[in-house]
Write an enzyme that holds these catalytic residues in place. Structure first.
Site, PDB file in Angstrom:
ATOM      1  N   HIS A  34       0.475  -1.159   0.177  1.00 50.05           N
ATOM      2  CA  HIS A  34      -0.118  -0.180  -0.071  1.00 50.05           C
ATOM      3  C   HIS A  34       0.638   1.525  -0.145  1.00 50.05           C
ATOM      4  CE1 HIS A  34       1.040  -0.016   4.074  1.00 50.05           C
ATOM      5  NE2 HIS A  34       1.177   1.526   4.252  1.00 50.05           N
TER       6      HIS A  34
HETATM    7  C1  UD1 Z   1      -2.186   5.382   5.309  1.00 49.37           C
HETATM    8  C2  UD1 Z   1      -1.614   6.192   6.525  1.00 49.37           C
HETATM    9  C3  UD1 Z   1       0.352   5.104   6.077  1.00 49.37           C
HETATM   10  C4  UD1 Z   1      -0.510   3.525   6.698  1.00 49.37           C
HETATM   11  C5  UD1 Z   1      -1.903   3.298   6.214  1.00 49.37           C
HETATM   12  C6  UD1 Z   1      -2.251   2.187   7.100  1.00 49.37           C
HETATM   13  C7  UD1 Z   1      -0.611   8.470   5.351  1.00 49.37           C
HETATM   14  C8  UD1 Z   1      -0.007   9.310   4.838  1.00 49.37           C
HETATM   15  N1  UD1 Z   1      -0.959   7.127   5.117  1.00 49.37           N
HETATM   16  O1  UD1 Z   1      -2.190   5.239   4.209  1.00 49.37           O
HETATM   17  O2  UD1 Z   1       1.400   6.085   6.263  1.00 49.37           O
HETATM   18  O3  UD1 Z   1       0.257   3.059   6.896  1.00 49.37           O
HETATM   19  O4  UD1 Z   1      -3.107   5.038   5.491  1.00 49.37           O
HETATM   20  O5  UD1 Z   1      -3.176   2.010   5.955  1.00 49.37           O
HETATM   21  O6  UD1 Z   1      -1.166   8.630   6.275  1.00 49.37           O
HETATM   22  N2  UD1 Z   1      -9.502   4.270   0.546  1.00 49.37           N
HETATM   23  C9  UD1 Z   1     -10.717   3.497   1.194  1.00 49.37           C
HETATM   24  N3  UD1 Z   1     -10.561   3.244   1.936  1.00 49.37           N
HETATM   25  C10 UD1 Z   1     -10.593   3.648   3.403  1.00 49.37           C
HETATM   26  C11 UD1 Z   1      -9.372   4.295   3.779  1.00 49.37           C
HETATM   27  C12 UD1 Z   1      -8.738   4.035   1.934  1.00 49.37           C
HETATM   28  O7  UD1 Z   1     -11.176   2.826  -0.217  1.00 49.37           O
HETATM   29  O8  UD1 Z   1     -11.283   3.781   4.130  1.00 49.37           O
HETATM   30  C13 UD1 Z   1      -8.880   4.072  -0.462  1.00 49.37           C
HETATM   31  C14 UD1 Z   1      -8.797   6.195  -1.188  1.00 49.37           C
HETATM   32  O9  UD1 Z   1      -8.886   5.309  -2.535  1.00 49.37           O
HETATM   33  C15 UD1 Z   1      -7.713   6.916  -0.592  1.00 49.37           C
HETATM   34  C16 UD1 Z   1      -6.480   5.819  -0.464  1.00 49.37           C
HETATM   35  O10 UD1 Z   1      -7.251   4.335  -0.026  1.00 49.37           O
HETATM   36  O11 UD1 Z   1      -7.406   7.712  -1.552  1.00 49.37           O
HETATM   37  C17 UD1 Z   1      -5.444   6.095   0.560  1.00 49.37           C
HETATM   38  O12 UD1 Z   1      -5.463   6.080   1.528  1.00 49.37           O
HETATM   39  P1  UD1 Z   1      -4.868   7.894   2.685  1.00 49.37           P
HETATM   40  O13 UD1 Z   1      -5.346   6.836   4.180  1.00 49.37           O
HETATM   41  O14 UD1 Z   1      -4.382   8.304   2.266  1.00 49.37           O
HETATM   42  O15 UD1 Z   1      -3.822   6.776   2.920  1.00 49.37           O
HETATM   43  P2  UD1 Z   1      -2.888   4.966   3.069  1.00 49.37           P
HETATM   44  O16 UD1 Z   1      -2.744   4.886   1.436  1.00 49.37           O
HETATM   45  O17 UD1 Z   1      -4.526   3.715   3.443  1.00 49.37           O
HETATM   46  N1  UDP Z   2      -4.197  -5.992   8.771  1.00 47.67           N
HETATM   47  C1  UDP Z   2      -5.443  -6.357   8.595  1.00 47.67           C
HETATM   48  N2  UDP Z   2      -5.768  -6.756   7.447  1.00 47.67           N
HETATM   49  C2  UDP Z   2      -5.420  -6.578   6.150  1.00 47.67           C
HETATM   50  C3  UDP Z   2      -3.836  -6.060   6.297  1.00 47.67           C
HETATM   51  C4  UDP Z   2      -3.603  -5.880   7.673  1.00 47.67           C
HETATM   52  O1  UDP Z   2      -5.837  -6.534   9.971  1.00 47.67           O
HETATM   53  O2  UDP Z   2      -5.629  -7.634   5.297  1.00 47.67           O
HETATM   54  C5  UDP Z   2      -3.233  -5.413   9.665  1.00 47.67           C
HETATM   55  C6  UDP Z   2      -2.121  -5.741   9.963  1.00 47.67           C
HETATM   56  O3  UDP Z   2      -2.350  -7.023  10.886  1.00 47.67           O
HETATM   57  C7  UDP Z   2      -1.951  -4.679  11.304  1.00 47.67           C
HETATM   58  C8  UDP Z   2      -1.764  -3.450  10.304  1.00 47.67           C
HETATM   59  O4  UDP Z   2      -3.511  -3.909   9.238  1.00 47.67           O
HETATM   60  O5  UDP Z   2      -1.582  -5.015  12.019  1.00 47.67           O
HETATM   61  C9  UDP Z   2      -1.039  -3.021   9.401  1.00 47.67           C
HETATM   62  O6  UDP Z   2      -1.568  -1.888   8.479  1.00 47.67           O
HETATM   63  P1  UDP Z   2      -0.866  -1.397   6.935  1.00 47.67           P
HETATM   64  O7  UDP Z   2       0.402  -2.285   6.449  1.00 47.67           O
HETATM   65  O8  UDP Z   2      -2.139  -0.700   5.956  1.00 47.67           O
HETATM   66  O9  UDP Z   2       0.224  -0.397   8.001  1.00 47.67           O
HETATM   67  P2  UDP Z   2       1.745  -0.078   8.383  1.00 47.67           P
HETATM   68  O10 UDP Z   2       1.566  -0.908   9.464  1.00 47.67           O
HETATM   69  O11 UDP Z   2       2.643  -0.218   6.937  1.00 47.67           O
HETATM   70  O12 UDP Z   2       1.417   1.203   8.916  1.00 47.67           O
END
Ligand code: UD1
Ligand code: UDP
Length: 362
Positions: free
Chosen positions: A205
């Site tokens: 992601h």
């Molecule tokens: C965010 C965090 C990242 C973290 C990740 C965990 C920042 C800059 N990034 O990244 O550090 O590792 O969360 O997963 O804060 N979207 C959905 N549903 C949701 C959320 C997001 O569809 O509930 C989609 C949307 O298209 C959105 C994209 O995911 O534009 C990105 O979401 P965003 O919260 O901006 O960043 P993440 O990639 O989730």
């Molecule tokens: N996770 C989950 N289901 C999934 C993928 C991840 O429950 O399908 C959990 C995972 O166990 C971990 C957290 O989400 O605790 C990690 O989130 P993510 O990889 O989105 O973010 P990051 O840790 O890189 O910030």
């Protein structure tokens, strides 16, 4: 004494859960403040259900957007909430936009800020997460470094010794406590048709990976080859950002890779624990696989979790397909049984105790 626990994304919900449990056990007063950065059921609600967390006091419903727009909306909402509720301590966790907004809103109101998972550094300023971590650390009063490595990073940036506490990482308890609960709640491997040790678990992601057509396409080639050359199935619970960008770039998922919706935490823990290997760009998955004794290949050019590499649990390979396959091959042969470098159980309780001591003193 009143705490505000700020969260907004799935890793924050997971890693704050041991702190919330500790606050509940001690009968302390707290608000759970949700920014709404994550909002889809499988990125948000499912974690409240699986971790048995209380409803947030408020959800700012900020949603997705550019960094500036998202962080700005959070700042406005959090400032208003803190002005009204006047917490003694605001706790933020990790490196998301939610963390930056929470720390900044609170410090400008003169409220004590505690940063959980302080001091992690990738030393890569192109990552939004690195900017968020550095800024959050520098405005926080209490820096909860999970390890000695992260504490050293803080000292090297001139942060005062009196603010730094090595507490261990709350993920240790989030994994150990919930693995037991997960085992009692159902058979995730069975319901997904997976055989223990017979598959690679992948997640992806990061902005630098999924927003780049070239890197995303390289990862797909690497996944296809890794699956074919090892004879293992590749299962990919897909983050919505990856799914969206596969569509935008018109990239197809290889036929030997099974993409599924993101899993809830209890199912994911089981699938992670049963994997032959984790192939990921996630911070949390690097840590959890290390705790679970599952080797990890990290699809990034660096990691802010070098402890996992040092103990032999993780290797950082980037996104070049040949390096991915080479990493997978070598990590499948890696002897397991490394010691967990992320600290002892009880990090959540240690963090709450330090907040209490410091706030009463201060
Ligand atoms: C965010 C965090 C990242 C973290 C990740 C965990 C920042 C800059 N990034 O990244 O550090 O590792 O969360 O997963 O804060 N979207 C959905 N549903 C949701 C959320 C997001 O569809 O509930 C989609 C949307 O298209 C959105 C994209 O995911 O534009 C990105 O979401 P965003 O919260 O901006 O960043 P993440 O990639 O989730
Ligand atoms: N996770 C989950 N289901 C999934 C993928 C991840 O429950 O399908 C959990 C995972 O166990 C971990 C957290 O989400 O605790 C990690 O989130 P993510 O990889 O989105 O973010 P990051 O840790 O890189 O910030």
């Amino acid at each position: 004494m009143r705490f505000s626990v700020v969260l907004g994304t799935r890793p924050e919900i997971v890693k704050m859960s041991p702190i919330v449990r500790d606050l509940q056990r001690r009968g302390l007063d707290f608000d759970l403040v949700h920014t709404g950065q994550h909002y889809s059921f499988e990125m948000d609600r499912v974690f409240f259900r699986d971790l048995d967390l209380p409803e947030p006091t408020i959800n700012l419903e900020v949603g997705s957007g550019t960094h500036g727009a998202q962080t700005g909306k959070m700042l406005v909402g959090l400032e208003k909430f803190f002005q009204e509720s006047r917490p003694d301590v605001v706790l933020v966790q990790g490196d998301t936009n939610t963390v930056l907004a929470g720390a900044l809103a609170a410090v400008k109101l003169g409220i004590t800020v505690g940063h959980v998972e302080a001091g992690l550094r990738s030393f890569d300023r192109t990552m939004p997460e690195e900017i968020n971590r550095v800024l959050a650390d520098h405005v926080s009063d209490l820096l909860f470094a999970p390890t000695d490595v992260s504490a050293r990073n803080l000292r090297a940036e001139g942060l005062p010794e009196g603010r730094i506490f090595v507490t261990g990482n709350t993920i240790v308890d989030a994994v150990r406590e919930n693995l037991e609960i997960a085992a009692g709640k159902g058979d995730a491997l069975g319901s997904l048709g997976l055989r223990k040790g017979g598959y690679i678990l992948t997640t992806l992601h990061r902005q630098e990976n999924v927003d780049s057509r070239e890197r995303l396409s390289n990862v797909l080639i690497g996944l296809e080859r890794a699956g074919r050359e090892t004879g293992l199935e590749v299962i990919w619970p897909m983050h919505p950002r990856a799914r969206k960008n596969l569509g935008t770039f018109g990239l197809a998922i290889p036929s030997n890779v099974r993409a599924i919706s993101p899993l809830g935490f209890l199912e994911f823990l089981q699938v992670e624990g049963g994997a032959a290997l984790a192939l990921t760009d996630s911070g949390g998955v690097q840590e959890e696989s290390c705790i679970l004794g599952v080797p990890c290949v990290t699809l990034r050019d660096n990691t802010e979790r070098p402890e996992t590499v040092e103990v032999g649990a993780n290797v950082v390979v980037g996104t070049d397909p040949s390096r991915i396959v080479e990493g997978v091959r070598s990590m499948l042969l890696r002897k397991r049984g490394w010691a967990c470098p992320l600290g002892e159980s009880g990090a959540g309780g240690r963090i709450v105790s330090i907040c209490q001591e410091r706030t009463i003193q201060g």
